[in-house]
Write a protein that holds these residues in place. Structure first.
Motif, PDB file in Angstrom:
ATOM      1  N   THR A 293      -1.256  -6.658  -6.811  1.00 33.05           N
ATOM      2  CA  THR A 293      -0.830  -5.319  -7.243  1.00 33.05           C
ATOM      3  C   THR A 293      -0.642  -4.380  -6.055  1.00 33.05           C
ATOM      4  O   THR A 293      -1.387  -4.429  -5.078  1.00 33.05           O
ATOM      5  N   ASP A 294       0.358  -3.523  -6.178  1.00 32.91           N
ATOM      6  CA  ASP A 294       0.522  -2.441  -5.209  1.00 32.91           C
ATOM      7  C   ASP A 294      -0.590  -1.435  -5.501  1.00 32.91           C
ATOM      8  O   ASP A 294      -1.048  -1.340  -6.627  1.00 32.91           O
ATOM      9  N   TYR A 295      -1.035  -0.712  -4.520  1.00 33.63           N
ATOM     10  CA  TYR A 295      -1.994   0.350  -4.839  1.00 33.63           C
ATOM     11  C   TYR A 295      -1.737   1.589  -4.004  1.00 33.63           C
ATOM     12  O   TYR A 295      -1.117   1.521  -2.937  1.00 33.63           O
TER      13      TYR A 295
ATOM     14  N   SER B 260     -11.571  -0.820  -0.113  1.00 34.68           N
ATOM     15  CA  SER B 260     -10.481  -0.346  -0.971  1.00 34.68           C
ATOM     16  C   SER B 260      -9.297  -1.305  -0.953  1.00 34.68           C
ATOM     17  O   SER B 260      -8.526  -1.366  -1.899  1.00 34.68           O
ATOM     18  N   ASP B 261      -9.191  -2.094   0.107  1.00 36.86           N
ATOM     19  CA  ASP B 261      -8.101  -3.063   0.185  1.00 36.86           C
ATOM     20  C   ASP B 261      -8.426  -4.343  -0.583  1.00 36.86           C
ATOM     21  O   ASP B 261      -7.529  -5.049  -1.039  1.00 36.86           O
TER      22      ASP B 261
ATOM     23  N   PRO C  35      -8.567  -4.034  -5.399  1.00 34.43           N
ATOM     24  CA  PRO C  35      -7.516  -4.289  -6.391  1.00 34.43           C
ATOM     25  C   PRO C  35      -7.121  -5.763  -6.419  1.00 34.43           C
ATOM     26  O   PRO C  35      -7.297  -6.460  -5.414  1.00 34.43           O
TER      27      PRO C  35
ATOM     28  N   ASN D 267     -11.594  -9.473  -5.191  1.00 35.01           N
ATOM     29  CA  ASN D 267     -11.940  -8.299  -6.000  1.00 35.01           C
ATOM     30  C   ASN D 267     -13.171  -8.534  -6.871  1.00 35.01           C
ATOM     31  O   ASN D 267     -13.926  -7.615  -7.132  1.00 35.01           O
TER      32      ASN D 267
ATOM     33  N   ILE E  32       0.864  -1.181   0.000  1.00 32.40           N
ATOM     34  CA  ILE E  32       0.000   0.000   0.000  1.00 32.40           C
ATOM     35  C   ILE E  32       0.901   1.231   0.000  1.00 32.40           C
ATOM     36  O   ILE E  32       1.707   1.411   0.910  1.00 32.40           O
TER      37      ILE E  32
END
Ligand code: ARG
Length: 577
Positions: free
Chosen positions: A444-446, A436-437, A440, A517, A379
């Protein structure tokens, strides 16, 4: 069983009875909805395999379709397009008003799966990355829905070098404590010499000093060795540190609705460490290298460097590899699970690959037990770099929670006050963080964009929760009784119904791919369709009673589905916001 799965089974029978030997037929959502809501694309594949004309194959299949399929037509080389009869869809979905299980295609076999996530390190603050325990938690809930037996274990990082460092720093601050006196014979104090707040300062300070002062670093290492070996004073101080730090980490997990069946730590695996090492040695798999007992796990066909497992230092201390091997031994003995799944930072990929190789190679774990690593991305802060606080420090998970809370709280209606306001803001904070976690793709990094994630519009937890709140207040206006969908009054309704028939596939994909997701996307799509329907139809004042009852039943259905899906994500609803 879901409607689509049932229909697919019937289609398969038709195709098999026609003499084609295949084992699946898919009823897919049409890419050309003007020809029908669903497509069967099997004819082309069969034609190729059996050397026939695809259109002829399609004709033969179509001739056997019963009246649950309407508007049947063949396009192009042999695409079969169908629409499902309204009655068929309504019969199926009316059951879903009360019963979510109609959307879940449970596999025949239920698995026992030990799930390792959480992994907080004692004496260190939880950092933003620990938020990602939400992935393991959501998967735990999803596995349960599918009838598996997940056993979640937080696996506290309570037996490694950070605590040795903290002890060294405490020695610096309070050298006269009896824990440091080797000749002390009395009882050790029952209360901890440090508070959790102090630990929050001590660890960063010790970690900084370690880099500058070699002797200090060595002394810290020796403390690690001592509490691992059970030297009484140091072990007693270790216990205080664990007992001081753990409840604080646990409170954050509780806040995030992360439920662990087991609260074991690395230290609990310690009693299996010697046995594990002996087991590996008895198979002739260990050797000494530079004073460390190691086990090679490289293979001739490796195309990357595969370092050995590090098992024991000459001073007797064990390492991260040892602890994980010992923990696996413990889990095999306790549960003999079908699988052990790890939800850990992607950067630990190599460690787990080494560990799993060691387990299979030695026979510590039989091939029938699946050891699997599910790595997750990082993150990042708004600048795309690891998340920092305003003063440049590392962002703690608590800091992130506070940041979100401070964004959400002012958006709640003014007339909600006091404890109720705090409770609603907290639940919406959790909804925001989780959604939100989980949105994605796992690896993947977000970038954590707090403005975007706390918006009442778009793919956010608040939008999803808001939709359920609206549904509840609508449903409260009507008598609480059984409602049935009787017809399909308009396109808005149809769109929702079609979307609901697809839910079973979404859930199955999430389950098979271990990807939450899909569920987040689905929640957004369904909530959007419902909100559009809600804006276009005046449910309370609908004069056609058949339509009105259908709308109410549909709203109950959508509510039940959203409620269950949010529960899988670990998100709670609110009555108002
Ligand atoms: N405490 C570890 C860390 O923060 C994570 C633990 C992951 N689980 C495991 N079995 N190693 O790096």
């Amino acid at each position: 069983m879901s409607l689509l799965t049932l229909l697919e089974a019937d289609l398969l029978k038709i195709v098999n009875d026609l003499g084609y030997d295949i084992d699946t037929v898919k009823l897919e959502k049409s890419k050309l909805p003007e020809y029908g809501e669903y497509q069967i694309n099997t004819a082309m594949m069969l034609a190729k395999r059996y050397g026939e004309n695809p259109r002829d194959v399609a004709e033969k299949i179509v001739a056997h379709l019963d009246d649950r399929f309407t508007n049947v037509n063949i396009q192009g080389p042999g695409f079969i397009n169908v629409t499902l009869k309204e009655e068929t869809i309504l019969d199926y979905l009316n059951k879903g008003i009360e019963d979510f299980s109609i959307f879940v295609d449970k596999p025949n076999k239920s698995r026992t799966i030990v799930m390792d996530y959480g992994g907080a390190n004692i004496a260190k603050e939880l950092h933003v990355g620990h938020l990602r325990c939400n992935i393991g938690e959501a998967m735990r809930r999803l596995l349960k829905v599918f009838g598996d037996k997940p056993i979640s274990d937080v696996h506290w990082g309570d037996f490694g070098t950070p605590i040795g460092l903290v002890i060294r720093e405490i020695q610096e601050m309070q050298p006269d404590l009896p824990y440091f006196d080797k000749d002390y014979k009395g009882e050790y104090p029952s209360t901890s010499p440090v508070t959790n707040e102090e630990l929050g300062i001590i660890y960063p300070r010790a970690s900084k000093r370690k880099k500058e002062d070699e002797a200090y670093a060595e002394e810290a290492k020796s403390f690690t060795e001592q509490f691992q070996k059970g030297v009484p004073g140091i072990r007693a101080l270790w216990r205080h540190i664990v007992d001081t730090s753990k409840p604080h980490c646990q409170a954050i997990y509780d806040f995030l609705n992360c439920k662990f069946d087991l609260s074991y730590g690395e230290s609990d695996a310690d009693r299996y460490a010697d046995e594990t090492i002996e087991f590996l040695s008895s198979k002739g798999l260990t050797r000494m290298s530079d004073g460390i007992l190691i086990m090679d796990v490289n293979q001739s066909d490796d195309n990357k460097k595969m370092p050995p497992l590090l098992l024991k230092k000459s001073n007797g201390s064990i390492l991260y590899d040892t602890t994980d091997l010992a923990t696996i031994k413990e889990r095999m003995e306790d549960f003999n699970p079908d699988a052990i799944w790890y939800f850990v930072d992607e950067r630990q990929n190599l460690h787990f690959e080494q560990t799993f190789r060691g387990c299979y190679k030695s026979g510590l774990v039989p091939p029938s037990t699946e050891l699997k690593f599910f790595g997750f991305g990082t993150i990042n802060g708004p600048d795309g770099k690891p998340f920092k606080t305003r003063d440049g420090g590392v962002m703690s998970l608590e800091g992130l929670i506070k940041l979100v809370y401070d964004h959400i709280e002012p958006k709640i209606k003014e007339n909600i006050t006091g404890d109720e306001r705090t409770e609603i803001a907290s639940k919406l904070t959790v909804a925001t963080l989780k959604y939100s976690d989980l949105l994605p793709a796992r690896k993947t990094d977000y970038i954590f964009d707090v403005d975007k994630f706390t918006s009442f519009e778009g793919r956010t937890g608040v939008y999803a929760v808001y939709t359920t709140t609206r549904l509840k207040s609508l449903l409260n206006k009507f008598e609480d009784k059984k409602y049935i969908m009787k017809c399909v009054p308009n396109k808005d309704t149809l769109d929702i119904l079609v979307k609901l028939t697809e839910l079973s596939k979404t859930l199955t994909s999430a389950y098979n791919d271990v990807s939450t997701n899909y569920i987040c996307e689905y929640i957004y799509d369904l909530a959007s369709l419902y909100n559009k329907f809600y804006a276009n139809n005046n449910i309370a004042n609908e004069s056609n009673k058949e339509y009105q009852e259908t709308y109410i039943a549909l709203s109950k259905l959508v509510y039940n589905v959203l409620h269950n899906l949010l529960d899988i994500l670990g998100i709670e609803e609110v009555e108002k916001m």
